[in-house]
Design a protein around this motif. Structure first.
Motif, PDB file in Angstrom:
ATOM      1  N   GLY A 170       0.851  -1.198   0.000  1.00 29.31           N
ATOM      2  CA  GLY A 170       0.000   0.000   0.000  1.00 29.31           C
ATOM      3  C   GLY A 170       0.879   1.238   0.000  1.00 29.31           C
ATOM      4  O   GLY A 170       1.920   1.269  -0.654  1.00 29.31           O
ATOM      5  N   THR A 171       0.467   2.251   0.752  1.00 36.25           N
ATOM      6  CA  THR A 171       1.180   3.532   0.775  1.00 36.25           C
ATOM      7  C   THR A 171       2.679   3.350   1.054  1.00 36.25           C
ATOM      8  O   THR A 171       3.527   3.859   0.313  1.00 36.25           O
ATOM      9  N   ILE A 172       3.001   2.653   2.114  1.00 38.13           N
ATOM     10  CA  ILE A 172       4.401   2.491   2.498  1.00 38.13           C
ATOM     11  C   ILE A 172       5.052   1.375   1.677  1.00 38.13           C
ATOM     12  O   ILE A 172       6.151   1.533   1.141  1.00 38.13           O
ATOM     13  N   GLY A 173       4.361   0.243   1.546  1.00 36.93           N
ATOM     14  CA  GLY A 173       4.957  -0.929   0.901  1.00 36.93           C
ATOM     15  C   GLY A 173       5.408  -0.658  -0.527  1.00 36.93           C
ATOM     16  O   GLY A 173       6.505  -1.069  -0.937  1.00 36.93           O
ATOM     17  N   ALA A 201      -5.742  12.347   6.994  1.00 34.44           N
ATOM     18  CA  ALA A 201      -5.746  11.110   6.206  1.00 34.44           C
ATOM     19  C   ALA A 201      -4.670  11.223   5.142  1.00 34.44           C
ATOM     20  O   ALA A 201      -4.187  12.323   4.849  1.00 34.44           O
ATOM     21  N   ASP A 202      -4.285  10.085   4.565  1.00 31.28           N
ATOM     22  CA  ASP A 202      -3.411  10.118   3.392  1.00 31.28           C
ATOM     23  C   ASP A 202      -4.252  10.500   2.181  1.00 31.28           C
ATOM     24  O   ASP A 202      -5.483  10.311   2.181  1.00 31.28           O
ATOM     25  N   PRO A 203      -3.617  11.014   1.107  1.00 29.94           N
ATOM     26  CA  PRO A 203      -4.403  11.497  -0.035  1.00 29.94           C
ATOM     27  C   PRO A 203      -5.355  10.456  -0.620  1.00 29.94           C
ATOM     28  O   PRO A 203      -6.439  10.813  -1.078  1.00 29.94           O
ATOM     29  N   PRO A 257      -1.491  -3.093   7.328  1.00 27.84           N
ATOM     30  CA  PRO A 257      -2.092  -2.089   8.224  1.00 27.84           C
ATOM     31  C   PRO A 257      -1.756  -2.355   9.697  1.00 27.84           C
ATOM     32  O   PRO A 257      -1.397  -3.482  10.069  1.00 27.84           O
ATOM     33  N   ASP A 258      -1.922  -1.301  10.502  1.00 27.21           N
ATOM     34  CA  ASP A 258      -1.641  -1.376  11.941  1.00 27.21           C
ATOM     35  C   ASP A 258      -2.178  -2.676  12.538  1.00 27.21           C
ATOM     36  O   ASP A 258      -3.334  -3.058  12.267  1.00 27.21           O
ATOM     37  N   LYS A 259      -1.359  -3.309  13.347  1.00 24.98           N
ATOM     38  CA  LYS A 259      -1.699  -4.518  14.131  1.00 24.98           C
ATOM     39  C   LYS A 259      -1.684  -5.813  13.315  1.00 24.98           C
ATOM     40  O   LYS A 259      -1.641  -6.893  13.887  1.00 24.98           O
TER      41      LYS A 259
HETATM   42  P1  NAD Z   1      -2.048   0.974   3.608  1.00 23.25           P
HETATM   43  O1  NAD Z   1      -3.418   0.652   4.044  1.00 23.25           O
HETATM   44  O2  NAD Z   1      -1.839   2.076   2.633  1.00 23.25           O
HETATM   45  O3  NAD Z   1      -1.356  -0.314   2.998  1.00 23.25           O
HETATM   46  C1  NAD Z   1      -1.447  -1.580   3.619  1.00 23.25           C
HETATM   47  C2  NAD Z   1      -1.588  -2.631   2.538  1.00 23.25           C
HETATM   48  O4  NAD Z   1      -1.563  -3.925   3.136  1.00 23.25           O
HETATM   49  C3  NAD Z   1      -2.902  -2.532   1.746  1.00 23.25           C
HETATM   50  O5  NAD Z   1      -2.600  -2.655   0.371  1.00 23.25           O
HETATM   51  C4  NAD Z   1      -3.702  -3.735   2.251  1.00 23.25           C
HETATM   52  O6  NAD Z   1      -4.575  -4.247   1.273  1.00 23.25           O
HETATM   53  C5  NAD Z   1      -2.599  -4.718   2.553  1.00 23.25           C
HETATM   54  N1  NAD Z   1      -2.948  -5.805   3.489  1.00 23.25           N
HETATM   55  C6  NAD Z   1      -3.913  -5.825   4.431  1.00 23.25           C
HETATM   56  N2  NAD Z   1      -3.866  -7.015   5.107  1.00 23.25           N
HETATM   57  C7  NAD Z   1      -2.857  -7.728   4.552  1.00 23.25           C
HETATM   58  C8  NAD Z   1      -2.314  -9.024   4.816  1.00 23.25           C
HETATM   59  N3  NAD Z   1      -2.793  -9.808   5.782  1.00 23.25           N
HETATM   60  N4  NAD Z   1      -1.287  -9.447   4.059  1.00 23.25           N
HETATM   61  C9  NAD Z   1      -0.770  -8.670   3.077  1.00 23.25           C
HETATM   62  N5  NAD Z   1      -1.224  -7.421   2.793  1.00 23.25           N
HETATM   63  C10 NAD Z   1      -2.268  -6.965   3.537  1.00 23.25           C
HETATM   64  O7  NAD Z   1      -1.209   1.232   4.949  1.00 23.25           O
HETATM   65  P2  NAD Z   1       0.103   2.093   5.092  1.00 23.25           P
HETATM   66  O8  NAD Z   1      -0.281   3.501   5.287  1.00 23.25           O
HETATM   67  O9  NAD Z   1       1.066   1.718   4.036  1.00 23.25           O
HETATM   68  O10 NAD Z   1       0.623   1.595   6.513  1.00 23.25           O
HETATM   69  C11 NAD Z   1       1.390   0.428   6.664  1.00 23.25           C
HETATM   70  C12 NAD Z   1       2.153   0.519   7.956  1.00 23.25           C
HETATM   71  O11 NAD Z   1       3.031   1.646   7.881  1.00 23.25           O
HETATM   72  C13 NAD Z   1       1.312   0.730   9.218  1.00 23.25           C
HETATM   73  O12 NAD Z   1       1.964   0.114  10.300  1.00 23.25           O
HETATM   74  C14 NAD Z   1       1.345   2.229   9.395  1.00 23.25           C
HETATM   75  O13 NAD Z   1       1.104   2.640  10.723  1.00 23.25           O
HETATM   76  C15 NAD Z   1       2.771   2.519   8.974  1.00 23.25           C
HETATM   77  N6  NAD Z   1       2.992   3.913   8.525  1.00 23.25           N
HETATM   78  C16 NAD Z   1       2.071   4.564   7.763  1.00 23.25           C
HETATM   79  C17 NAD Z   1       2.300   5.873   7.381  1.00 23.25           C
HETATM   80  C18 NAD Z   1       1.306   6.647   6.601  1.00 23.25           C
HETATM   81  O14 NAD Z   1       1.172   7.841   6.830  1.00 23.25           O
HETATM   82  N7  NAD Z   1       0.600   6.063   5.669  1.00 23.25           N
HETATM   83  C19 NAD Z   1       3.482   6.506   7.757  1.00 23.25           C
HETATM   84  C20 NAD Z   1       4.447   5.788   8.490  1.00 23.25           C
HETATM   85  C21 NAD Z   1       4.171   4.490   8.876  1.00 23.25           C
END
Ligand code: NAD
Length: 339
Positions: A11-14, A171-173, A88-90
Motif C-alpha cells: 500500500g502507501t508504504i509498501g 488522512a493520506d491522499p 495495516p496497523d496490528k
Molecule cells: P495501507 O493501508 O496504505 O497499505 C497496507 C496494505 O496492506 C494494503 O494494500 C492492504 O490491502 C494490505 N494488506 C492488508 N492485510 C494484509 C495481509 N494480511 N497481508 C498482506 N497485505 C495486507 O497502509 P500504510 O499507510 O502503508 O501503513 C502500513 C504501515 O506503515 C502501518 O503500520 C502504518 O502505521 C505505517 N505507517 C504509515 C504511514 C502513513 O502515513 N501512511 C506513515 C508511516 C508508517
C-alpha cells in the motif's frame, strides 16, 4: 550477493519501499504480497515485481483480473532473506508468526507496538542498535521526524526539555473514509503516544508531545520548543547544524515556500519516488533561538519519510554498511537525494 527482500503489504508504504529497494545496489525485491487484485497489484506487475497472494486472498481472484501470481506469501518467504511488513496497523503482529515459522528476518512499521521487534529504529538516531538483529521496527512518520531532529540537537548542545505539538494530517491522499474534513480535533492523551515512542530510540529523553488532527492530507507539521542544555551562539548555529545533516531540507525565504502545499509542490516537481519528500522540511525563517530555547517548525511527509529508514534498517540487520552515515549516504544516493 544481494539481500533478497520481500514486501508484505503493498500500500502507501509498501509500494514506496519496494521502489526504493529496487534502486539499491546491495538488495533486490523478490516479490510483493497483495490480498486482492487492484490498480496497485497491476502496478507491481508493471514494475516487474513478482506478485504473491496473502491474507485471505485467493489466486482465483487474481486470475479473474488477468493478473499472474507467482505463489503464496509462504512461497515468497521461502526465497527471501528479509520481509518488510507494511500491512495495516496490528496486522504485522499477527504476521510475525508466519515470519518466525519461515525463519526469515522481519522489519515492521510504526503502526505496530514496540514489542513486536527486538529494537525500534531510526537511521540517524540508533543505527548501531539494529546491527545483526532479526526483528526491527521502523518507527512511525512522526517519530521518525522528531528522532532525526533529536539526533541533530542532542549530541551538539544536550536537551533539558523537548516540547512539541504535532499538527497531524487527517488522512493520506488516497484515503476517502477518514476525517475530520472540518474542524480541529485535539488528542486527549497527554503526552500523545509520540513522546514515549521517541524514547524507544532515545531512552530518557525529556520529551513531551501533544497533538491535534487537522483537515489536510499533505503533511504533518511539528511545532518544536527545545530547552537546550548549552545555548548555541545564535540561530545561525542551529541552522548550520540542520543544514549539515542528511535528510533535512531547509527552505530559504527566497524560495517562497509558505507552507506544506509548496513543500509538496517542490517534491512533485523534483520527481523523486512518487513525488516524495523523504527529508524533514524546515523553513529557515522558522528556526529561532531565545537564550537556550530553540524553536523550529518542521513538516513531515507521512507517506515517504520512513522509506529510506526501511532501507537503512535492512543494511543494519545484514551489516552491509559499517555505520549509519555510510548506509544513509548509500541509500540517499540511490534515491537521488544526493549526487
Ligand atoms: P495501507 O493501508 O496504505 O497499505 C497496507 C496494505 O496492506 C494494503 O494494500 C492492504 O490491502 C494490505 N494488506 C492488508 N492485510 C494484509 C495481509 N494480511 N497481508 C498482506 N497485505 C495486507 O497502509 P500504510 O499507510 O502503508 O501503513 C502500513 C504501515 O506503515 C502501518 O503500520 C502504518 O502505521 C505505517 N505507517 C504509515 C504511514 C502513513 O502515513 N501512511 C506513515 C508511516 C508508517
Amino acid at each position: 550477493m544481494r539481500v533478497r527482500v520481500a514486501i508484505n503489504g503493498y500500500g502507501t508504504i509498501g509500494k514506496r519501499v519496494a521502489d526504493a529497494v529496487a534502486k539499491q545496489p546491495d538488495m533486490e525485491v523478490v516479490g510483493v504480497v497483495k490480498t486482492r487484485p487492484s490498480f496497485e497489484a497491476e502496478r507491481a506487475a508493471q514494475m516487474g515485481f513478482p506478485l504473491f497472494v496473502g491474507g485471505d486472498g485467493t489466486a482465483a481472484d487474481f486470475d479473474a483480473a488477468g493478473l499472474r501470481v507467482a505463489g503464496t506469501v509462504a512461497d515468497l518467504l521461502g526465497k527471501s532473506d528479509v520481509v518488510v511488513d507494511a500491512t495495516p496497523d496490528k496486522v504485522g503482529k499477527e504476521n510475525r508468526k508466519l515470519y518466525e515459522a519461515a525463519n526469515v528476518r522481519a522489519i515492521f512499521q510504526g503502526g505496530e507496538k514496540a514489542d513486536v521487534a527486538e529494537v525500534s529504529f531510526n537511521a540517524l538516531g540508533n543505527f548501531a542498535a539494529a546491527k545483526g538483529k532479526r526483528r526491527v521496527r521502523v518507527v512511525s512518520c512522526n517519530t521518525t521526524g522528531i528522532s532525526r531532529a533529536v539526533a541533530v540537537l542532542l549530541p551538539r548542545w544536550g536537551v533539558d526539555r523537548w516540547d512539541v505539538t504535532l499538527v497531524r494530517r487527517a488522512a493520506d491522499p488516497a484515503e476517502s473514509k477518514k476525517g475530520p474534513i472540518n474542524g480541529i480535533v485535539p488528542t486527549f492523551q497527554l503526552p500523545s503516544h509520540h513522546g514515549p515512542d521517541v524514547k524507544t530510540i532515545f531512552p530518557g529523553l525529556p520529551i513531551f508531545t501533544t497533538a491535534v488532527v487537522v483537515p489536510t492530507t499533505l503533511m504533518h507539521v511539528h511545532v518544536n520548543r527545545v530547552r537546550l542544555h548549552t545555548a548555541p551562539k545564535d540561530a545561525g548555529e542551529l541552522l548550520a547544524a540542520f543544514r549539515a545533516s542528511p535528510r533535512f531540507r531547509l527552505f530559504a525565504p527566497w524560495e517562497h515556500v509558505d507552507g506544506t502545499p509548496q513543500v509538496m509542490e517542490f517534491a512533485r516537481g523534483r520527481g523523486l519516488g512518487s513525488g516524495d519528500m523523504f527529508e524533514n522540511a524546515l523553513w529557515q525563517d522558522g528556526v529561532g533561538l531565545d537564550g537556550a530555547d530553540a524553536f523550529f517548525f518542521q513538516a513531515i511527509h507521512q507517506e515517504s519519510i520512513t522509506v529510506p529508514e526501511n532501507i537503512d534498517a535492512i543494511r543494519a540487520m545484514f551489516e552491509l554498511a559499517p555505520d549509519g552515515p555510510a548506509s544513509i549516504a548509500m541509500t540517499d544516493r540511490a534515491l537521488g537525494l544526493r549526487a
